[in-house]
Design a protein around this motif. Structure first.
Motif, PDB file in Angstrom:
ATOM      1  N   UNK A 108       0.835  -1.187   0.000  1.00 52.10           N
ATOM      2  CA  UNK A 108       0.000   0.000   0.000  1.00 52.10           C
ATOM      3  C   UNK A 108       0.878   1.249   0.000  1.00 52.10           C
ATOM      4  N   UNK A 109       0.243   2.373   0.120  1.00 52.75           N
ATOM      5  CA  UNK A 109       0.950   3.646   0.099  1.00 52.75           C
ATOM      6  C   UNK A 109       1.928   3.782   1.265  1.00 52.75           C
ATOM      7  N   UNK A 110       1.595   3.162   2.390  1.00 47.26           N
ATOM      8  CA  UNK A 110       2.436   3.360   3.574  1.00 47.26           C
ATOM      9  C   UNK A 110       2.735   2.089   4.359  1.00 47.26           C
ATOM     10  N   UNK A 111       2.586   0.914   3.754  1.00 45.99           N
ATOM     11  CA  UNK A 111       2.903  -0.311   4.477  1.00 45.99           C
ATOM     12  C   UNK A 111       2.625  -1.563   3.680  1.00 45.99           C
ATOM     13  N   UNK A 112       2.801  -2.688   4.367  1.00 48.96           N
ATOM     14  CA  UNK A 112       2.633  -3.999   3.762  1.00 48.96           C
ATOM     15  C   UNK A 112       1.753  -4.859   4.654  1.00 48.96           C
ATOM     16  N   UNK A 113       1.122  -5.859   4.071  1.00 50.03           N
ATOM     17  CA  UNK A 113       0.436  -6.890   4.847  1.00 50.03           C
ATOM     18  C   UNK A 113       0.539  -8.198   4.075  1.00 50.03           C
ATOM     19  N   UNK A 114       0.392  -9.301   4.802  1.00 45.29           N
ATOM     20  CA  UNK A 114       0.537 -10.628   4.206  1.00 45.29           C
ATOM     21  C   UNK A 114      -0.801 -11.359   4.277  1.00 45.29           C
ATOM     22  N   UNK A 115      -1.211 -11.886   3.121  1.00 44.07           N
ATOM     23  CA  UNK A 115      -2.468 -12.634   2.993  1.00 44.07           C
ATOM     24  C   UNK A 115      -3.643 -11.837   3.552  1.00 44.07           C
TER      25      UNK A 115
ATOM     26  N   UNK B 277      -1.720   3.641  -5.214  1.00 45.91           N
ATOM     27  CA  UNK B 277      -1.090   4.715  -4.453  1.00 45.91           C
ATOM     28  C   UNK B 277       0.297   4.353  -3.917  1.00 45.91           C
ATOM     29  N   UNK B 278       0.673   3.099  -4.008  1.00 49.70           N
ATOM     30  CA  UNK B 278       1.993   2.683  -3.512  1.00 49.70           C
ATOM     31  C   UNK B 278       3.080   3.285  -4.392  1.00 49.70           C
ATOM     32  N   UNK B 279       4.014   3.936  -3.772  1.00 49.67           N
ATOM     33  CA  UNK B 279       5.108   4.553  -4.516  1.00 49.67           C
ATOM     34  C   UNK B 279       6.183   3.543  -4.869  1.00 49.67           C
ATOM     35  N   UNK B 280       7.095   3.968  -5.694  1.00 54.58           N
ATOM     36  CA  UNK B 280       8.162   3.077  -6.148  1.00 54.58           C
ATOM     37  C   UNK B 280       9.043   2.601  -4.996  1.00 54.58           C
ATOM     38  N   UNK B 281       9.219   3.438  -3.971  1.00 54.27           N
ATOM     39  CA  UNK B 281      10.028   3.040  -2.814  1.00 54.27           C
ATOM     40  C   UNK B 281       9.384   1.865  -2.094  1.00 54.27           C
ATOM     41  N   UNK B 282       8.068   1.845  -2.019  1.00 51.48           N
ATOM     42  CA  UNK B 282       7.363   0.737  -1.368  1.00 51.48           C
ATOM     43  C   UNK B 282       7.520  -0.552  -2.178  1.00 51.48           C
ATOM     44  N   UNK B 283       7.465  -0.439  -3.485  1.00 51.74           N
ATOM     45  CA  UNK B 283       7.609  -1.623  -4.339  1.00 51.74           C
ATOM     46  C   UNK B 283       9.038  -2.167  -4.240  1.00 51.74           C
ATOM     47  N   UNK B 284      10.011  -1.286  -4.282  1.00 49.30           N
ATOM     48  CA  UNK B 284      11.407  -1.722  -4.129  1.00 49.30           C
ATOM     49  C   UNK B 284      11.605  -2.365  -2.761  1.00 49.30           C
ATOM     50  N   UNK B 285      10.984  -1.786  -1.739  1.00 49.12           N
ATOM     51  CA  UNK B 285      11.111  -2.316  -0.379  1.00 49.12           C
ATOM     52  C   UNK B 285      10.647  -3.749  -0.247  1.00 49.12           C
ATOM     53  N   UNK B 286       9.551  -4.102  -0.918  1.00 48.43           N
ATOM     54  CA  UNK B 286       9.044  -5.472  -0.827  1.00 48.43           C
ATOM     55  C   UNK B 286       9.981  -6.434  -1.552  1.00 48.43           C
ATOM     56  N   UNK B 287      10.542  -6.017  -2.674  1.00 54.02           N
ATOM     57  CA  UNK B 287      11.492  -6.876  -3.387  1.00 54.02           C
ATOM     58  C   UNK B 287      12.763  -7.096  -2.566  1.00 54.02           C
ATOM     59  N   UNK B 288      13.242  -6.058  -1.901  1.00 50.25           N
ATOM     60  CA  UNK B 288      14.436  -6.193  -1.055  1.00 50.25           C
ATOM     61  C   UNK B 288      14.153  -7.115   0.124  1.00 50.25           C
ATOM     62  N   UNK B 289      13.010  -6.931   0.780  1.00 53.85           N
ATOM     63  CA  UNK B 289      12.645  -7.790   1.912  1.00 53.85           C
ATOM     64  C   UNK B 289      12.529  -9.237   1.479  1.00 53.85           C
TER      65      UNK B 289
ATOM     66  N   UNK C   2      -5.032   9.052  -2.815  1.00 53.43           N
ATOM     67  CA  UNK C   2      -3.612   8.918  -2.498  1.00 53.43           C
ATOM     68  C   UNK C   2      -3.163  10.108  -1.660  1.00 53.43           C
ATOM     69  N   UNK C   3      -2.567   9.830  -0.511  1.00 53.33           N
ATOM     70  CA  UNK C   3      -2.128  10.889   0.388  1.00 53.33           C
ATOM     71  C   UNK C   3      -0.797  11.504  -0.052  1.00 53.33           C
ATOM     72  N   UNK C   4       0.064  10.696  -0.690  1.00 51.32           N
ATOM     73  CA  UNK C   4       1.391  11.187  -1.055  1.00 51.32           C
ATOM     74  C   UNK C   4       1.524  11.548  -2.527  1.00 51.32           C
ATOM     75  N   UNK C   5       0.428  11.528  -3.252  1.00 53.18           N
ATOM     76  CA  UNK C   5       0.511  11.816  -4.689  1.00 53.18           C
ATOM     77  C   UNK C   5       0.273  13.281  -4.980  1.00 53.18           C
TER      78      UNK C   5
END
Length: 103
Positions: free
Chosen positions: A27-34, A64-76, A100-103
């Motif tokens: 999401x725009x500001x975090x992750x969740x699983x299942x 709304x998820x930014x590129x930093x969030x997408x990169x973050x999930x791949x790194x994790x 979107x809050x950050x757009x």
């Protein structure tokens, strides 16, 4: 009691984890699983992923998820389970900028 042909070697303990498929929501500001409602940051996501034996990962990325969030999930994912090769990408959400809050 054993059935014919069954030995102790045929019985697998219930605690052994088998490879599983998971969906990670980005999401725009975090992750969740299942289906978990628990919001995770990238360090918490990596920690949770280390506990799982993964075979397939679907990344459900909100508009709304930014590129930093997408990169973050791949790194994790790479740090937690470098052997995972099957990653699917799915987009979700709408293009309404007011949501979107950050757009």
């Amino acid at each position: 009691m054993y059935f014919k042909g069954m030995t102790n070697a045929n019985i697998r303990p219930a605690y052994r984890s088998t490879p599983q498929a998971v969906t990670i929501f980005v999401t725009e500001n975090g992750y969740s699983i299942n289906t978990s409602d628990e919001a995770l940051n990238s360090a918490e996501l990596e920690s949770k992923l280390k506990q799982l034996k993964l075979s397939l990962v679907t990344l459900n990325v909100d508009y709304c998820a930014g590129s930093v969030m997408v990169v973050g999930v791949y790194v994790a994912l790479a740090n937690a389970n470098p052997s995972v090769k099957d990653v699917h990408l799915k987009a979700s959400g709408g293009h309404e900028h007011s949501k979107c809050k950050n757009a």
